[in-house]
Scaffold this motif. Sequence first.
Motif, PDB file in Angstrom:
ATOM      1  N   PRO A  53       1.312  41.924 -36.449  1.00  0.00           N
ATOM      2  CA  PRO A  53       0.905  40.926 -35.572  1.00  0.00           C
ATOM      3  C   PRO A  53      -0.848  41.079 -35.550  1.00  0.00           C
ATOM      4  CG  PRO A  53       1.817  42.638 -34.193  1.00  0.00           C
ATOM      5  CD  PRO A  53       2.158  42.711 -35.538  1.00  0.00           C
ATOM      6  N   LYS A  54      -1.469  40.012 -34.948  1.00  0.00           N
ATOM      7  CA  LYS A  54      -2.908  40.081 -34.767  1.00  0.00           C
ATOM      8  C   LYS A  54      -3.490  41.405 -34.262  1.00  0.00           C
ATOM      9  CE  LYS A  54      -3.560  37.836 -30.439  1.00  0.00           C
ATOM     10  NZ  LYS A  54      -4.295  36.618 -29.734  1.00  0.00           N
ATOM     11  N   GLY A  55      -4.530  42.053 -35.014  1.00  0.00           N
ATOM     12  CA  GLY A  55      -5.047  43.297 -34.236  1.00  0.00           C
ATOM     13  C   GLY A  55      -5.739  43.824 -35.626  1.00  0.00           C
ATOM     14  N   THR A  56      -6.304  44.941 -35.545  1.00  0.00           N
ATOM     15  CA  THR A  56      -7.178  45.394 -36.500  1.00  0.00           C
ATOM     16  C   THR A  56      -6.444  47.019 -36.654  1.00  0.00           C
ATOM     17  OG1 THR A  56      -9.155  44.649 -35.947  1.00  0.00           O
ATOM     18  CG2 THR A  56      -9.337  46.761 -37.024  1.00  0.00           C
TER      19      THR A  56
ATOM     20  N   ASP B 152      -0.932  37.391 -39.013  1.00  0.00           N
ATOM     21  CA  ASP B 152      -1.301  36.141 -38.101  1.00  0.00           C
ATOM     22  C   ASP B 152      -2.273  35.462 -38.970  1.00  0.00           C
ATOM     23  OD1 ASP B 152       0.523  36.283 -36.512  1.00  0.00           O
ATOM     24  OD2 ASP B 152      -0.413  37.756 -34.999  1.00  0.00           O
ATOM     25  N   GLY B 153      -2.777  35.922 -39.848  1.00  0.00           N
ATOM     26  CA  GLY B 153      -3.850  34.964 -40.636  1.00  0.00           C
ATOM     27  C   GLY B 153      -5.187  35.746 -40.860  1.00  0.00           C
TER      28      GLY B 153
ATOM     29  N   GLY C 135      -8.625  36.958 -40.512  1.00  0.00           N
ATOM     30  CA  GLY C 135      -9.451  36.980 -39.284  1.00  0.00           C
ATOM     31  C   GLY C 135      -8.762  37.540 -37.991  1.00  0.00           C
ATOM     32  N   LYS C 136      -7.471  37.458 -37.969  1.00  0.00           N
ATOM     33  CA  LYS C 136      -6.550  37.805 -36.953  1.00  0.00           C
ATOM     34  C   LYS C 136      -5.778  39.219 -37.059  1.00  0.00           C
ATOM     35  CE  LYS C 136      -5.895  32.978 -35.534  1.00  0.00           C
ATOM     36  NZ  LYS C 136      -4.990  32.036 -35.380  1.00  0.00           N
ATOM     37  N   THR C 137      -5.157  39.284 -38.420  1.00  0.00           N
ATOM     38  CA  THR C 137      -4.647  40.596 -38.730  1.00  0.00           C
ATOM     39  C   THR C 137      -5.511  41.360 -39.743  1.00  0.00           C
ATOM     40  OG1 THR C 137      -2.623  39.758 -38.421  1.00  0.00           O
ATOM     41  CG2 THR C 137      -2.795  41.898 -39.620  1.00  0.00           C
ATOM     42  N   ILE C 138      -6.253  42.333 -39.329  1.00  0.00           N
ATOM     43  CA  ILE C 138      -7.291  43.043 -40.086  1.00  0.00           C
ATOM     44  C   ILE C 138      -6.714  44.246 -40.533  1.00  0.00           C
ATOM     45  CG2 ILE C 138      -9.822  43.729 -40.077  1.00  0.00           C
ATOM     46  CD1 ILE C 138     -10.188  41.531 -38.051  1.00  0.00           C
TER      47      ILE C 138
END
Length: 66
Positions: free
Chosen positions: A20-23, A41-42, A44-47
């Motif tokens: 999920p989104k996050g770093t 999640d895309g 710039g969202k999942t890094i």
Amino acid sequence: MQNALKYFYDRGMEGTVYFPKGTYLVDESIRLYAGVSLNGDGMGKTIFRQSFALLTQTTTKLLVTR
């Protein structure tokens, strides 16, 4: 992360590991396997970001091989 990817590979299965989104700090190389994908999640969202330990290890390897 690597254990999740290898789970499918070890069982001869295709699959997707979802983050999920996050770093996420990564301290070693990520090995991808045939039939196993890594999704988030895309852009710039999942890094996935290199941790300092990996950056130092990579830099050291480059200095040694010169």
